[in-house]
Write a protein that holds these residues in place. Structure first.
Motif, PDB file in Angstrom:
ATOM      1  N   CYS A  32      -9.874 -15.149 -11.653  1.00  0.00           N
ATOM      2  CA  CYS A  32      -9.921 -16.369 -10.841  1.00  0.00           C
ATOM      3  C   CYS A  32     -10.414 -16.101  -9.421  1.00  0.00           C
ATOM      4  O   CYS A  32     -10.915 -17.005  -8.757  1.00  0.00           O
ATOM      5  CB  CYS A  32      -8.556 -17.050 -10.825  1.00  0.00           C
ATOM      6  SG  CYS A  32      -8.111 -17.776 -12.426  1.00  0.00           S
ATOM      7  N   GLU A  34     -12.991 -14.555  -8.738  1.00  0.00           N
ATOM      8  CA  GLU A  34     -14.450 -14.623  -8.792  1.00  0.00           C
ATOM      9  C   GLU A  34     -14.980 -16.042  -9.003  1.00  0.00           C
ATOM     10  O   GLU A  34     -16.187 -16.262  -8.916  1.00  0.00           O
ATOM     11  CB  GLU A  34     -14.963 -13.712  -9.918  1.00  0.00           C
ATOM     12  CG  GLU A  34     -14.584 -12.254  -9.784  1.00  0.00           C
ATOM     13  CD  GLU A  34     -15.221 -11.592  -8.584  1.00  0.00           C
ATOM     14  OE1 GLU A  34     -16.236 -12.100  -8.075  1.00  0.00           O
ATOM     15  OE2 GLU A  34     -14.699 -10.551  -8.134  1.00  0.00           O
ATOM     16  N   VAL A  35     -14.114 -16.983  -9.295  1.00  0.00           N
ATOM     17  CA  VAL A  35     -14.577 -18.350  -9.583  1.00  0.00           C
ATOM     18  C   VAL A  35     -15.048 -19.030  -8.302  1.00  0.00           C
ATOM     19  O   VAL A  35     -14.277 -19.146  -7.341  1.00  0.00           O
ATOM     20  CB  VAL A  35     -13.451 -19.191 -10.224  1.00  0.00           C
ATOM     21  CG1 VAL A  35     -13.962 -20.602 -10.522  1.00  0.00           C
ATOM     22  CG2 VAL A  35     -12.942 -18.540 -11.500  1.00  0.00           C
ATOM     23  N   GLN A  39     -17.053 -24.848  -8.629  1.00  0.00           N
ATOM     24  CA  GLN A  39     -17.078 -25.000 -10.077  1.00  0.00           C
ATOM     25  C   GLN A  39     -15.724 -25.406 -10.658  1.00  0.00           C
ATOM     26  O   GLN A  39     -15.615 -25.679 -11.856  1.00  0.00           O
ATOM     27  CB  GLN A  39     -17.520 -23.693 -10.746  1.00  0.00           C
ATOM     28  CG  GLN A  39     -19.020 -23.447 -10.702  1.00  0.00           C
ATOM     29  CD  GLN A  39     -19.400 -22.179 -11.439  1.00  0.00           C
ATOM     30  OE1 GLN A  39     -19.974 -21.257 -10.868  1.00  0.00           O
ATOM     31  NE2 GLN A  39     -19.070 -22.107 -12.722  1.00  0.00           N
ATOM     32  N   VAL A  89     -12.783 -24.764 -15.391  1.00  0.00           N
ATOM     33  CA  VAL A  89     -14.004 -24.463 -14.641  1.00  0.00           C
ATOM     34  C   VAL A  89     -15.229 -25.084 -15.319  1.00  0.00           C
ATOM     35  O   VAL A  89     -15.322 -25.111 -16.547  1.00  0.00           O
ATOM     36  CB  VAL A  89     -14.193 -22.929 -14.540  1.00  0.00           C
ATOM     37  CG1 VAL A  89     -15.393 -22.580 -13.673  1.00  0.00           C
ATOM     38  CG2 VAL A  89     -12.927 -22.266 -14.000  1.00  0.00           C
ATOM     39  N   GLN A  91     -18.954 -25.045 -16.575  1.00  0.00           N
ATOM     40  CA  GLN A  91     -19.871 -24.012 -17.049  1.00  0.00           C
ATOM     41  C   GLN A  91     -21.131 -23.966 -16.182  1.00  0.00           C
ATOM     42  O   GLN A  91     -21.585 -24.989 -15.676  1.00  0.00           O
ATOM     43  CB  GLN A  91     -20.274 -24.280 -18.503  1.00  0.00           C
ATOM     44  CG  GLN A  91     -19.111 -24.231 -19.475  1.00  0.00           C
ATOM     45  CD  GLN A  91     -19.529 -24.571 -20.893  1.00  0.00           C
ATOM     46  OE1 GLN A  91     -20.716 -24.620 -21.218  1.00  0.00           O
ATOM     47  NE2 GLN A  91     -18.552 -24.821 -21.757  1.00  0.00           N
ATOM     48  N   ARG A  92     -21.672 -22.762 -16.038  1.00  0.00           N
ATOM     49  CA  ARG A  92     -22.936 -22.582 -15.317  1.00  0.00           C
ATOM     50  C   ARG A  92     -23.822 -21.648 -16.115  1.00  0.00           C
ATOM     51  O   ARG A  92     -23.413 -20.575 -16.535  1.00  0.00           O
ATOM     52  CB  ARG A  92     -22.681 -21.958 -13.938  1.00  0.00           C
ATOM     53  CG  ARG A  92     -23.954 -21.701 -13.127  1.00  0.00           C
ATOM     54  CD  ARG A  92     -23.716 -20.663 -12.053  1.00  0.00           C
ATOM     55  NE  ARG A  92     -23.387 -19.355 -12.589  1.00  0.00           N
ATOM     56  CZ  ARG A  92     -24.290 -18.460 -12.991  1.00  0.00           C
ATOM     57  NH1 ARG A  92     -25.585 -18.734 -12.931  1.00  0.00           N
ATOM     58  NH2 ARG A  92     -23.901 -17.283 -13.467  1.00  0.00           N
ATOM     59  N   GLY A 151     -15.064 -11.399 -14.458  1.00  0.00           N
ATOM     60  CA  GLY A 151     -15.610 -12.198 -13.361  1.00  0.00           C
ATOM     61  C   GLY A 151     -17.119 -12.182 -13.269  1.00  0.00           C
ATOM     62  O   GLY A 151     -17.709 -13.000 -12.560  1.00  0.00           O
ATOM     63  N   PHE A 154     -19.509 -15.326 -13.525  1.00  0.00           N
ATOM     64  CA  PHE A 154     -19.670 -16.314 -12.461  1.00  0.00           C
ATOM     65  C   PHE A 154     -20.857 -16.032 -11.541  1.00  0.00           C
ATOM     66  O   PHE A 154     -21.237 -16.897 -10.758  1.00  0.00           O
ATOM     67  CB  PHE A 154     -18.383 -16.417 -11.636  1.00  0.00           C
ATOM     68  CG  PHE A 154     -17.212 -16.903 -12.449  1.00  0.00           C
ATOM     69  CD1 PHE A 154     -17.193 -18.187 -12.950  1.00  0.00           C
ATOM     70  CD2 PHE A 154     -16.144 -16.064 -12.723  1.00  0.00           C
ATOM     71  CE1 PHE A 154     -16.126 -18.640 -13.716  1.00  0.00           C
ATOM     72  CE2 PHE A 154     -15.065 -16.506 -13.483  1.00  0.00           C
ATOM     73  CZ  PHE A 154     -15.061 -17.793 -13.991  1.00  0.00           C
ATOM     74  N   TYR A 155     -21.432 -14.862 -11.621  1.00  0.00           N
ATOM     75  CA  TYR A 155     -22.588 -14.577 -10.751  1.00  0.00           C
ATOM     76  C   TYR A 155     -23.753 -13.890 -11.467  1.00  0.00           C
ATOM     77  O   TYR A 155     -24.829 -13.720 -10.896  1.00  0.00           O
ATOM     78  CB  TYR A 155     -22.169 -13.733  -9.543  1.00  0.00           C
ATOM     79  CG  TYR A 155     -21.399 -12.483  -9.874  1.00  0.00           C
ATOM     80  CD1 TYR A 155     -22.047 -11.307 -10.222  1.00  0.00           C
ATOM     81  CD2 TYR A 155     -20.000 -12.473  -9.831  1.00  0.00           C
ATOM     82  CE1 TYR A 155     -21.336 -10.160 -10.527  1.00  0.00           C
ATOM     83  CE2 TYR A 155     -19.279 -11.331 -10.133  1.00  0.00           C
ATOM     84  CZ  TYR A 155     -19.953 -10.177 -10.476  1.00  0.00           C
ATOM     85  OH  TYR A 155     -19.237  -9.039 -10.784  1.00  0.00           O
TER      86      TYR A 155
END
Length: 248
Positions: A32, A34-35, A39, A89, A91-92, A151, A154-155
């Protein structure tokens, strides 16, 4: 916590509901952290969670989270030992164009084990690579995949693609397939200084014929006592060498 939120969290355990809503669940302090706050749809934490200074900073930074009892969170958690925080969260996904901005790309072709998929994503992030998820691979937002990325999800530049679209997008770079084949070369002998896509298949079925027909084949030499390596281990070995060469 509303009944609608409770129902949503329980439904998000199902792939079809994650796909329909574009949402997924993240749990635990490390994940969490890293969220990206933008988002987050909503989230919960327990009072016990705040006994840790690092956890307290996280809750303050994220904001707009609701405190619930430990027993309530335990009923909603997907893990055996909930860590006191749960986020819903959005989604991306990156585009294929964004992923191809990376010199080295890892493509997962039918890699079904969620733990392996998550570990490969984490490895790709560590080596600054892009990732393409092809048909037959584990769902990107499966809870076990998400946890295994630690994590990185997320990036990391990561997208989902058909094999046909992937091959079209990779037309300007070399495609390599990890395969035990008489025509394959030892991976360390290959020139990774050019933009490259490295395709990894499942341990059971390997890389699909559609990809093999368009790729050069590489393999990791092993002693006769070992027949094969775990796909996540293979990915780490090959990506490490590819990135080492690309930075020379």
């Amino acid at each position: 916590m509303s009944n609608a939120q409770i129902k949503m969290i329980r439904k998000l355990a199902q792939k079809k509901y994650r796909s329909a809503t574009g949402l997924f669940v993240a749990e635990g302090l490390r994940l969490c952290e890293e969220v990206p706050p933008a988002q987050i749809e909503f989230g919960f934490y327990t009072r016990e969670f705040l006994s840790d200074e690092r956890a307290t900073r996280l809750v303050k930074r994220l904001g707009n989270l609701e405190e619930v009892s430990a027993s309530t969170l335990e009923r909603l958690s997907d893990t055996q030992t909930p860590q006191g925080i749960l986020l819903v969260v959005r989604q991306r996904l990156s585009t294929l164009e964004e992923v191809t901005g990376k010199k080295i790309i890892a493509a997962l072709d039918g890699v079904q084990d969620p733990g392996n998929v998550g570990t490969i994503l984490r490895t790709a992030a560590a080596f600054d690579c892009g990732v393409v998820m092809l048909e037959g691979s584990a769902e990107l937002f499966n809870p076990k995949v998400v946890r295994s990325t630690m994590g990185a999800i997320f990036y990391l530049p990561v997208t989902v693609s058909t094999r046909a679209d992937f091959l079209r997008a990779m037309s300007s770079r070399e495609i390599l397939a990890a395969a035990v084949d008489a025509s394959a070369e030892i991976y360390t002998r290959h020139d990774f200084t050019r933009p490259t896509a490295i395709v990894l298949g499942s341990e059971a079925a390997g890389v699909s014929k559609e990809i093999l027909d368009a790729a050069r084949k590489i393999f990791i030499p092993m002693s006769g006592a070992v027949e094969s390596l775990n796909v996540a281990t293979s990915a780490a070995i090959i990506l490490s060498e590819a990135v080492r060469q690309s930075k020379l």
